[in-house]
Design an enzyme around this catalytic site. Sequence first.
Site, PDB file in Angstrom:
ATOM      1  N   ASN A 257     -10.213  -0.021   0.852  1.00 19.89           N
ATOM      2  CA  ASN A 257      -8.637   0.000   0.596  1.00 19.89           C
ATOM      3  C   ASN A 257      -8.151  -0.442  -0.657  1.00 19.89           C
ATOM      4  O   ASN A 257      -8.520  -1.739  -0.998  1.00 19.89           O
ATOM      5  CB  ASN A 257      -8.135  -0.975   1.743  1.00 19.89           C
ATOM      6  CG  ASN A 257      -6.585  -0.961   1.952  1.00 19.89           C
ATOM      7  OD1 ASN A 257      -6.045  -0.819   0.862  1.00 19.89           O
ATOM      8  ND2 ASN A 257      -6.072  -1.589   3.069  1.00 19.89           N
TER       9      ASN A 257
ATOM     10  N   CYS B 133       0.823  -1.324   0.107  1.00 23.34           N
ATOM     11  CA  CYS B 133       0.017  -0.024  -0.017  1.00 23.34           C
ATOM     12  C   CYS B 133       0.847   1.278  -0.152  1.00 23.34           C
ATOM     13  O   CYS B 133       0.274   2.323  -0.057  1.00 23.34           O
ATOM     14  CB  CYS B 133      -0.899   0.020   1.203  1.00 23.34           C
ATOM     15  SG  CYS B 133      -1.861  -1.390   1.283  1.00 23.34           S
TER      16      CYS B 133
ATOM     17  N   HIS C 120      -2.953   6.897   2.947  1.00 27.69           N
ATOM     18  CA  HIS C 120      -3.561   5.656   2.314  1.00 27.69           C
ATOM     19  C   HIS C 120      -4.855   5.351   2.985  1.00 27.69           C
ATOM     20  O   HIS C 120      -4.756   5.480   4.240  1.00 27.69           O
ATOM     21  CB  HIS C 120      -2.349   4.513   2.552  1.00 27.69           C
ATOM     22  CG  HIS C 120      -3.022   3.181   2.484  1.00 27.69           C
ATOM     23  ND1 HIS C 120      -3.641   2.773   1.342  1.00 27.69           N
ATOM     24  CD2 HIS C 120      -3.095   1.952   3.237  1.00 27.69           C
ATOM     25  CE1 HIS C 120      -4.059   1.610   1.367  1.00 27.69           C
ATOM     26  NE2 HIS C 120      -3.858   0.976   2.627  1.00 27.69           N
TER      27      HIS C 120
HETATM   28  O1  UT7 Z   1      -3.587  -1.557   3.656  1.00 28.72           O
HETATM   29  C1  UT7 Z   1      -2.997  -2.426   4.362  1.00 28.72           C
HETATM   30  C2  UT7 Z   1      -2.999  -1.834   5.892  1.00 28.72           C
HETATM   31  N1  UT7 Z   1      -4.228  -2.632   6.518  1.00 28.72           N
HETATM   32  C3  UT7 Z   1      -4.724  -2.138   7.411  1.00 28.72           C
HETATM   33  O2  UT7 Z   1      -4.529  -0.987   7.655  1.00 28.72           O
HETATM   34  C4  UT7 Z   1      -5.705  -2.840   8.386  1.00 28.72           C
HETATM   35  C5  UT7 Z   1      -5.425  -2.648   9.900  1.00 28.72           C
HETATM   36  N2  UT7 Z   1      -6.473  -3.126  10.789  1.00 28.72           N
HETATM   37  C6  UT7 Z   1      -7.525  -2.880  10.830  1.00 28.72           C
HETATM   38  O3  UT7 Z   1      -8.171  -1.997  10.178  1.00 28.72           O
HETATM   39  C7  UT7 Z   1      -8.523  -3.555  11.799  1.00 28.72           C
HETATM   40  O4  UT7 Z   1      -7.503  -4.381  12.851  1.00 28.72           O
HETATM   41  C8  UT7 Z   1      -9.637  -4.355  11.562  1.00 28.72           C
HETATM   42  C9  UT7 Z   1     -10.640  -3.458  10.893  1.00 28.72           C
HETATM   43  C10 UT7 Z   1      -8.981  -5.393  10.269  1.00 28.72           C
HETATM   44  C11 UT7 Z   1     -10.389  -5.186  12.490  1.00 28.72           C
HETATM   45  O5  UT7 Z   1     -10.986  -4.368  13.461  1.00 28.72           O
HETATM   46  P1  UT7 Z   1     -10.834  -4.946  14.961  1.00 28.72           P
HETATM   47  O6  UT7 Z   1     -11.298  -3.991  15.640  1.00 28.72           O
HETATM   48  O7  UT7 Z   1      -9.232  -5.002  15.120  1.00 28.72           O
HETATM   49  O8  UT7 Z   1     -11.352  -6.289  15.086  1.00 28.72           O
HETATM   50  P2  UT7 Z   1     -11.084  -7.680  15.455  1.00 28.72           P
HETATM   51  O9  UT7 Z   1     -10.131  -8.261  14.277  1.00 28.72           O
HETATM   52  O10 UT7 Z   1     -10.265  -7.553  16.818  1.00 28.72           O
HETATM   53  O11 UT7 Z   1     -12.322  -8.478  15.456  1.00 28.72           O
HETATM   54  C12 UT7 Z   1     -13.108  -8.435  16.402  1.00 28.72           C
HETATM   55  C13 UT7 Z   1     -14.150  -9.168  16.410  1.00 28.72           C
HETATM   56  C14 UT7 Z   1     -13.986 -10.766  16.127  1.00 28.72           C
HETATM   57  O12 UT7 Z   1     -14.814 -11.256  16.857  1.00 28.72           O
HETATM   58  P3  UT7 Z   1     -14.667 -12.048  18.245  1.00 28.72           P
HETATM   59  O13 UT7 Z   1     -13.627 -12.806  18.145  1.00 28.72           O
HETATM   60  O14 UT7 Z   1     -14.399 -10.735  19.261  1.00 28.72           O
HETATM   61  O15 UT7 Z   1     -15.956 -12.690  18.744  1.00 28.72           O
HETATM   62  C15 UT7 Z   1     -14.094 -11.039  14.732  1.00 28.72           C
HETATM   63  O16 UT7 Z   1     -14.218 -12.202  14.442  1.00 28.72           O
HETATM   64  O17 UT7 Z   1     -15.036  -8.945  15.176  1.00 28.72           O
HETATM   65  C16 UT7 Z   1     -15.280 -10.153  14.211  1.00 28.72           C
HETATM   66  N3  UT7 Z   1     -15.026  -9.855  12.891  1.00 28.72           N
HETATM   67  C17 UT7 Z   1     -16.172  -9.725  11.932  1.00 28.72           C
HETATM   68  N4  UT7 Z   1     -17.501  -9.500  12.398  1.00 28.72           N
HETATM   69  C18 UT7 Z   1     -18.279  -9.002  11.563  1.00 28.72           C
HETATM   70  C19 UT7 Z   1     -14.109  -9.703  12.092  1.00 28.72           C
HETATM   71  N5  UT7 Z   1     -14.549  -9.551  10.854  1.00 28.72           N
HETATM   72  C20 UT7 Z   1     -15.718  -9.272  10.896  1.00 28.72           C
HETATM   73  C21 UT7 Z   1     -16.797  -8.872   9.927  1.00 28.72           C
HETATM   74  N6  UT7 Z   1     -17.936  -8.884  10.344  1.00 28.72           N
HETATM   75  N7  UT7 Z   1     -16.503  -8.519   8.750  1.00 28.72           N
END
Ligand code: UT7
Length: 319
Positions: free
Chosen positions: A276, A109, A246
Amino acid sequence: MKILGTGSALPKKVVTNDDLAQVMDTSDEWIKSRTGIEKRHIAVEETTTSMAVEAAKKAIEAAKISVLDIDLIICATVSSDYIFPTLACEVQAAVGAKRATAFDIGAGCSGFLFALATADAYFRTGRFHKALIMGAETLSKMMDWGDRSTCVLFGDGAGAAVVSAEENQLLSMVQGSDGESGMALKCDNRPVNNLYRQLGAQTYSYTEMNGSEVYKFAVRTVPTAISEALEQAKVPADDVKLYLLHQANRRIIEAVAKRLGQSLDKFPMNLQECGNISAASVPILLDKVCKDGMLQAGDKVVLAGFGAGLTWGACVLEW
Ligand code: UT7
Protein backbone atom coordinates in the site's frame (compact mmCIF):
# COMPACT_ATOMS: atom_id res chain seq x y z
CA MET A 1 -9.55 17.76 -18.62
CA LYS A 2 -7.38 15.16 -20.28
CA ILE A 3 -4.47 13.06 -19.03
CA LEU A 4 -1.57 13.65 -21.44
CA GLY A 5 1.10 11.46 -19.85
CA THR A 6 1.97 9.43 -16.76
CA GLY A 7 5.11 8.39 -14.91
CA SER A 8 6.16 6.55 -11.78
CA ALA A 9 9.16 5.74 -9.60
CA LEU A 10 9.85 3.00 -7.06
CA PRO A 11 12.80 2.55 -4.69
CA LYS A 12 15.46 -0.01 -5.66
CA LYS A 13 15.26 -2.07 -2.48
CA VAL A 14 12.64 -4.81 -2.51
CA VAL A 15 11.62 -6.36 0.81
CA THR A 16 9.72 -9.67 0.63
CA ASN A 17 7.35 -11.07 3.23
CA ASP A 18 10.03 -13.66 4.06
CA ASP A 19 12.53 -10.84 4.66
CA LEU A 20 10.09 -9.31 7.17
CA ALA A 21 9.53 -12.70 8.82
CA GLN A 22 13.25 -12.74 9.66
CA VAL A 23 12.99 -9.54 11.71
CA MET A 24 9.49 -9.75 13.24
CA ASP A 25 6.86 -12.30 14.24
CA THR A 26 5.02 -12.66 10.93
CA SER A 27 4.92 -14.99 7.93
CA ASP A 28 4.54 -14.90 4.16
CA GLU A 29 1.43 -17.04 4.58
CA TRP A 30 -0.27 -14.55 6.99
CA ILE A 31 0.52 -11.44 4.93
CA LYS A 32 -0.36 -13.01 1.57
CA SER A 33 -3.60 -14.62 2.70
CA ARG A 34 -4.88 -11.52 4.58
CA THR A 35 -3.80 -8.88 2.06
CA GLY A 36 -2.40 -10.31 -1.20
CA ILE A 37 0.87 -8.44 -0.59
CA GLU A 38 4.05 -10.39 -1.41
CA LYS A 39 6.70 -7.67 -1.39
CA ARG A 40 7.13 -3.91 -1.21
CA HIS A 41 9.75 -1.33 -2.25
CA ILE A 42 11.42 0.47 0.66
CA ALA A 43 13.35 3.75 0.23
CA VAL A 44 16.94 3.51 1.40
CA GLU A 45 18.76 5.96 -0.87
CA GLU A 46 15.58 7.56 -2.26
CA THR A 47 13.48 10.30 -0.64
CA THR A 48 9.90 11.38 -1.23
CA THR A 49 11.29 14.30 -3.26
CA SER A 50 13.67 12.21 -5.38
CA MET A 51 10.91 9.73 -6.29
CA ALA A 52 8.39 12.50 -6.99
CA VAL A 53 10.89 14.25 -9.27
CA GLU A 54 11.66 11.02 -11.17
CA ALA A 55 7.95 10.28 -11.67
CA ALA A 56 7.28 13.91 -12.70
CA LYS A 57 10.06 13.95 -15.32
CA LYS A 58 8.74 10.72 -16.85
CA ALA A 59 5.16 12.07 -16.96
CA ILE A 60 6.31 15.34 -18.59
CA GLU A 61 8.31 13.39 -21.18
CA ALA A 62 5.32 11.10 -21.90
CA ALA A 63 3.03 14.14 -22.23
CA LYS A 64 5.38 15.67 -24.84
CA ILE A 65 4.95 19.20 -23.50
CA SER A 66 7.39 21.92 -22.56
CA VAL A 67 7.90 22.12 -18.81
CA LEU A 68 7.20 25.85 -19.10
CA ASP A 69 3.62 25.06 -20.16
CA ILE A 70 2.88 23.70 -16.67
CA ASP A 71 1.03 26.33 -14.66
CA LEU A 72 -0.09 24.17 -11.70
CA ILE A 73 1.64 21.49 -9.59
CA ILE A 74 -0.29 19.59 -6.94
CA CYS A 75 1.40 16.91 -4.85
CA ALA A 76 -0.70 14.61 -2.70
CA THR A 77 1.41 13.29 0.17
CA VAL A 78 1.41 12.52 3.87
CA SER A 79 5.16 11.92 3.97
CA SER A 80 6.94 14.89 2.38
CA ASP A 81 10.57 15.42 3.34
CA TYR A 82 9.91 18.84 4.86
CA ILE A 83 6.88 20.33 6.60
CA PHE A 84 7.81 23.33 4.46
CA PRO A 85 8.71 24.04 1.73
CA THR A 86 6.10 21.80 0.18
CA LEU A 87 6.96 18.78 -1.93
CA ALA A 88 5.24 20.48 -4.89
CA CYS A 89 7.63 23.45 -4.64
CA GLU A 90 10.62 21.09 -4.47
CA VAL A 91 9.37 19.29 -7.60
CA GLN A 92 8.81 22.63 -9.32
CA ALA A 93 12.44 23.62 -8.69
CA ALA A 94 13.82 20.25 -9.80
CA VAL A 95 11.90 20.08 -13.10
CA GLY A 96 12.21 23.82 -13.86
CA ALA A 97 8.46 24.54 -14.08
CA LYS A 98 9.04 28.21 -13.38
CA ARG A 99 5.53 29.35 -14.37
CA ALA A 100 3.67 26.96 -12.04
CA THR A 101 1.76 27.61 -8.84
CA ALA A 102 2.69 24.69 -6.59
CA PHE A 103 1.17 23.29 -3.41
CA ASP A 104 0.57 20.03 -1.55
CA ILE A 105 -2.65 18.43 -0.41
CA GLY A 106 -3.09 15.85 2.32
CA ALA A 107 -5.96 13.43 1.84
CA GLY A 108 -4.29 10.15 2.80
CA CYS A 109 -4.73 7.34 0.31
CA SER A 110 -7.42 9.34 -1.57
CA GLY A 111 -4.79 12.00 -2.31
CA PHE A 112 -4.40 11.43 -6.05
CA LEU A 113 -8.19 11.56 -6.59
CA PHE A 114 -8.31 14.80 -4.58
CA ALA A 115 -5.41 16.24 -6.64
CA LEU A 116 -7.25 15.35 -9.86
CA ALA A 117 -10.46 16.97 -8.56
CA THR A 118 -8.54 20.08 -7.48
CA ALA A 119 -6.80 20.43 -10.86
CA ASP A 120 -10.18 20.08 -12.58
CA ALA A 121 -11.68 22.80 -10.36
CA TYR A 122 -8.70 25.10 -11.06
CA PHE A 123 -9.08 24.50 -14.79
CA ARG A 124 -12.73 25.54 -14.56
CA THR A 125 -11.65 29.02 -13.39
CA GLY A 126 -10.08 29.48 -16.82
CA ARG A 127 -6.84 30.68 -15.19
CA PHE A 128 -4.92 27.36 -15.35
CA HIS A 129 -4.34 25.10 -18.35
CA LYS A 130 -1.75 22.39 -17.66
CA ALA A 131 -1.14 20.67 -14.34
CA LEU A 132 1.32 18.17 -12.98
CA ILE A 133 -0.48 16.12 -10.34
CA MET A 134 1.21 13.53 -8.21
CA GLY A 135 1.05 11.13 -5.30
CA ALA A 136 4.39 10.50 -3.57
CA GLU A 137 5.08 8.70 -0.32
CA THR A 138 7.87 7.36 1.86
CA LEU A 139 5.65 5.61 4.39
CA SER A 140 8.50 3.42 5.64
CA LYS A 141 9.90 6.32 7.68
CA MET A 142 6.56 6.72 9.49
CA MET A 143 5.93 3.09 10.46
CA ASP A 144 6.03 1.62 13.93
CA TRP A 145 8.27 -1.30 12.98
CA GLY A 146 7.27 -2.98 16.25
CA ASP A 147 3.61 -3.13 15.12
CA ARG A 148 3.39 -6.11 12.77
CA SER A 149 -0.30 -5.52 12.09
CA THR A 150 0.51 -2.27 10.25
CA CYS A 151 4.14 -2.09 9.13
CA VAL A 152 3.90 -5.12 6.81
CA LEU A 153 1.20 -3.43 4.72
CA PHE A 154 2.94 -0.34 3.37
CA GLY A 155 5.58 0.56 0.77
CA ASP A 156 7.21 3.60 -0.86
CA GLY A 157 6.96 5.18 -4.33
CA ALA A 158 5.62 8.01 -6.48
CA GLY A 159 3.24 8.38 -9.43
CA ALA A 160 2.52 11.42 -11.60
CA ALA A 161 0.27 12.58 -14.42
CA VAL A 162 0.28 15.66 -16.64
CA VAL A 163 -3.28 16.84 -17.18
CA SER A 164 -4.55 19.47 -19.56
CA ALA A 165 -7.68 21.63 -19.54
CA GLU A 166 -8.38 20.72 -23.16
CA GLU A 167 -11.06 18.08 -23.95
CA ASN A 168 -13.38 16.47 -21.46
CA GLN A 169 -12.03 13.13 -20.31
CA LEU A 170 -13.32 13.44 -16.74
CA LEU A 171 -16.97 12.36 -16.87
CA SER A 172 -17.67 12.50 -13.14
CA MET A 173 -16.08 12.96 -9.73
CA VAL A 174 -17.30 11.95 -6.28
CA GLN A 175 -15.45 12.89 -3.09
CA GLY A 176 -16.21 12.61 0.60
CA SER A 177 -14.77 12.78 4.09
CA ASP A 178 -15.73 11.39 7.50
CA GLY A 179 -13.60 13.22 10.05
CA GLU A 180 -15.51 11.66 12.95
CA SER A 181 -13.92 8.29 12.15
CA GLY A 182 -10.50 9.79 11.40
CA MET A 183 -8.60 8.37 14.36
CA ALA A 184 -9.01 4.86 12.89
CA LEU A 185 -5.86 5.63 10.87
CA LYS A 186 -3.44 8.21 12.26
CA CYS A 187 0.15 9.33 12.57
CA ASP A 188 1.29 11.95 15.10
CA ASN A 189 3.07 15.08 13.96
CA ARG A 190 6.31 16.00 15.73
CA PRO A 191 6.29 16.68 19.50
CA VAL A 192 5.36 20.27 20.49
CA ASN A 193 8.39 22.52 21.04
CA ASN A 194 7.10 25.77 22.56
CA LEU A 195 8.94 27.93 25.07
CA TYR A 196 5.62 29.11 26.53
CA ARG A 197 3.85 25.76 26.69
CA GLN A 198 5.71 23.17 28.74
CA LEU A 199 4.21 19.75 28.21
CA GLY A 200 6.94 17.68 29.88
CA ALA A 201 7.73 14.30 28.35
CA GLN A 202 5.41 13.83 25.38
CA THR A 203 4.31 10.52 23.96
CA TYR A 204 4.83 10.37 20.24
CA SER A 205 3.74 7.59 17.92
CA TYR A 206 4.08 6.58 14.29
CA THR A 207 1.37 5.13 12.03
CA GLU A 208 -1.47 3.47 13.96
CA MET A 209 -4.43 1.79 12.31
CA ASN A 210 -7.57 0.07 13.48
CA GLY A 211 -7.40 -2.35 10.55
CA SER A 212 -10.86 -3.85 10.87
CA GLU A 213 -12.52 -0.39 11.15
CA VAL A 214 -10.74 0.82 8.01
CA TYR A 215 -11.56 -2.44 6.25
CA LYS A 216 -15.28 -2.10 7.03
CA PHE A 217 -15.23 1.56 5.97
CA ALA A 218 -13.59 0.63 2.64
CA VAL A 219 -15.95 -2.18 1.66
CA ARG A 220 -18.96 -0.04 2.62
CA THR A 221 -17.92 3.29 1.08
CA VAL A 222 -15.96 2.46 -2.07
CA PRO A 223 -18.71 0.57 -3.97
CA THR A 224 -21.20 3.34 -3.11
CA ALA A 225 -18.81 6.08 -4.28
CA ILE A 226 -18.06 4.22 -7.52
CA SER A 227 -21.78 3.62 -8.15
CA GLU A 228 -22.47 7.35 -7.63
CA ALA A 229 -19.65 8.28 -10.03
CA LEU A 230 -21.00 5.84 -12.66
CA GLU A 231 -24.51 7.20 -12.26
CA GLN A 232 -23.31 10.82 -12.62
CA ALA A 233 -21.38 9.85 -15.75
CA LYS A 234 -24.35 7.81 -17.07
CA VAL A 235 -21.97 4.89 -17.62
CA PRO A 236 -23.20 1.37 -16.72
CA ALA A 237 -20.72 -0.64 -14.59
CA ASP A 238 -20.51 -3.26 -17.36
CA ASP A 239 -19.23 -0.65 -19.83
CA VAL A 240 -16.14 0.11 -17.73
CA LYS A 241 -12.94 -1.40 -19.13
CA LEU A 242 -10.80 -1.07 -15.98
CA TYR A 243 -11.35 -0.24 -12.32
CA LEU A 244 -8.14 1.16 -10.82
CA LEU A 245 -8.54 1.09 -7.05
CA HIS A 246 -6.26 2.17 -4.23
CA GLN A 247 -4.06 -0.85 -3.56
CA ALA A 248 -4.59 -1.53 0.15
CA ASN A 249 -5.80 -5.11 0.27
CA ARG A 250 -6.79 -7.73 -2.31
CA ARG A 251 -9.78 -8.73 -0.19
CA ILE A 252 -11.13 -5.16 -0.28
CA ILE A 253 -10.78 -5.09 -4.08
CA GLU A 254 -12.51 -8.49 -4.36
CA ALA A 255 -15.38 -7.25 -2.16
CA VAL A 256 -15.80 -4.10 -4.30
CA ALA A 257 -15.80 -6.15 -7.53
CA LYS A 258 -18.47 -8.43 -6.07
CA ARG A 259 -20.66 -5.52 -4.87
CA LEU A 260 -20.47 -3.97 -8.35
CA GLY A 261 -21.18 -7.32 -10.03
CA GLN A 262 -17.97 -7.07 -12.04
CA SER A 263 -15.29 -9.63 -12.92
CA LEU A 264 -12.08 -9.29 -10.89
CA ASP A 265 -10.22 -9.32 -14.25
CA LYS A 266 -11.29 -5.67 -14.67
CA PHE A 267 -9.41 -4.74 -11.46
CA PRO A 268 -5.67 -4.73 -12.22
CA MET A 269 -3.49 -4.92 -9.10
CA ASN A 270 0.10 -4.19 -8.20
CA LEU A 271 -0.28 -4.52 -4.43
CA GLN A 272 1.42 -7.92 -4.60
CA GLU A 273 4.60 -6.14 -5.78
CA CYS A 274 4.29 -2.78 -4.02
CA GLY A 275 2.06 -3.04 -0.94
CA ASN A 276 0.00 0.00 0.00
CA ILE A 277 1.68 3.27 -1.14
CA SER A 278 -1.10 5.59 0.04
CA ALA A 279 -1.55 8.57 -2.33
CA ALA A 280 0.94 7.08 -4.82
CA SER A 281 -0.81 3.77 -5.39
CA VAL A 282 -3.46 4.90 -7.91
CA PRO A 283 -1.09 6.94 -10.18
CA ILE A 284 1.55 4.17 -10.10
CA LEU A 285 -1.10 1.64 -11.18
CA LEU A 286 -2.43 4.05 -13.82
CA ASP A 287 1.09 4.43 -15.22
CA LYS A 288 1.49 0.65 -15.33
CA VAL A 289 -1.75 0.01 -17.24
CA CYS A 290 -0.83 2.81 -19.69
CA LYS A 291 2.66 1.33 -20.26
CA ASP A 292 1.15 -2.15 -20.66
CA GLY A 293 -1.12 -0.80 -23.43
CA MET A 294 -4.29 -1.76 -21.56
CA LEU A 295 -6.19 1.44 -22.43
CA GLN A 296 -7.44 2.47 -25.89
CA ALA A 297 -9.15 5.70 -26.94
CA GLY A 298 -12.79 5.67 -25.84
CA ASP A 299 -12.32 3.16 -22.98
CA LYS A 300 -14.09 4.03 -19.74
CA VAL A 301 -11.90 3.85 -16.64
CA VAL A 302 -12.79 4.21 -12.97
CA LEU A 303 -10.23 5.50 -10.45
CA ALA A 304 -11.01 5.17 -6.74
CA GLY A 305 -9.13 5.99 -3.55
CA PHE A 306 -9.94 5.68 0.15
CA GLY A 307 -8.07 6.02 3.40
CA ALA A 308 -6.88 8.37 6.13
CA GLY A 309 -9.18 11.21 7.09
CA LEU A 310 -11.24 9.17 6.58
CA THR A 311 -11.61 10.22 2.94
CA TRP A 312 -12.71 8.73 -0.36
CA GLY A 313 -12.87 9.68 -4.01
CA ALA A 314 -14.02 8.03 -7.23
CA CYS A 315 -14.18 9.24 -10.81
CA VAL A 316 -15.00 8.02 -14.31
CA LEU A 317 -12.65 8.88 -17.18
CA GLU A 318 -13.15 8.35 -20.90
CA TRP A 319 -9.72 7.53 -22.30
O1 UT7 B 1 -4.67 2.66 2.87
C1 UT7 B 1 -5.47 2.78 3.99
C2 UT7 B 1 -6.45 1.77 3.99
N1 UT7 B 1 -6.03 0.67 4.84
C3 UT7 B 1 -6.64 -0.47 4.70
O2 UT7 B 1 -7.43 -0.61 3.81
C4 UT7 B 1 -6.40 -1.57 5.68
C5 UT7 B 1 -7.70 -2.27 5.96
N2 UT7 B 1 -7.57 -3.40 6.87
C6 UT7 B 1 -7.02 -4.56 6.51
O3 UT7 B 1 -6.57 -4.72 5.39
C7 UT7 B 1 -7.04 -5.70 7.50
O4 UT7 B 1 -7.84 -5.34 8.60
C8 UT7 B 1 -5.63 -6.10 8.00
C9 UT7 B 1 -4.86 -6.74 6.87
C10 UT7 B 1 -4.88 -4.88 8.52
C11 UT7 B 1 -5.74 -7.13 9.13
O5 UT7 B 1 -6.49 -8.25 8.71
P1 UT7 B 1 -7.53 -8.92 9.71
O6 UT7 B 1 -8.05 -10.13 9.03
O7 UT7 B 1 -8.50 -7.85 10.09
O8 UT7 B 1 -6.62 -9.38 10.92
P2 UT7 B 1 -6.71 -8.93 12.44
O9 UT7 B 1 -6.21 -7.54 12.60
O10 UT7 B 1 -8.06 -9.27 12.95
O11 UT7 B 1 -5.67 -9.90 13.12
C12 UT7 B 1 -5.90 -11.30 13.19
C13 UT7 B 1 -4.73 -11.95 13.93
C14 UT7 B 1 -4.45 -11.31 15.29
O12 UT7 B 1 -4.09 -12.35 16.16
P3 UT7 B 1 -5.15 -12.92 17.26
O13 UT7 B 1 -5.49 -11.73 18.09
O14 UT7 B 1 -6.31 -13.41 16.44
O15 UT7 B 1 -4.38 -13.98 17.92
C15 UT7 B 1 -3.22 -10.46 15.02
O16 UT7 B 1 -2.42 -10.31 16.18
O17 UT7 B 1 -3.54 -11.82 13.16
C16 UT7 B 1 -2.49 -11.29 14.00
N3 UT7 B 1 -1.60 -10.48 13.17
C17 UT7 B 1 -0.54 -10.99 12.52
N4 UT7 B 1 -0.03 -12.24 12.48
C18 UT7 B 1 1.05 -12.42 11.70
C19 UT7 B 1 -1.70 -9.15 12.89
N5 UT7 B 1 -0.71 -8.80 12.05
C20 UT7 B 1 0.03 -9.92 11.81
C21 UT7 B 1 1.16 -10.18 11.02
N6 UT7 B 1 1.64 -11.44 11.00
N7 UT7 B 1 1.77 -9.24 10.29
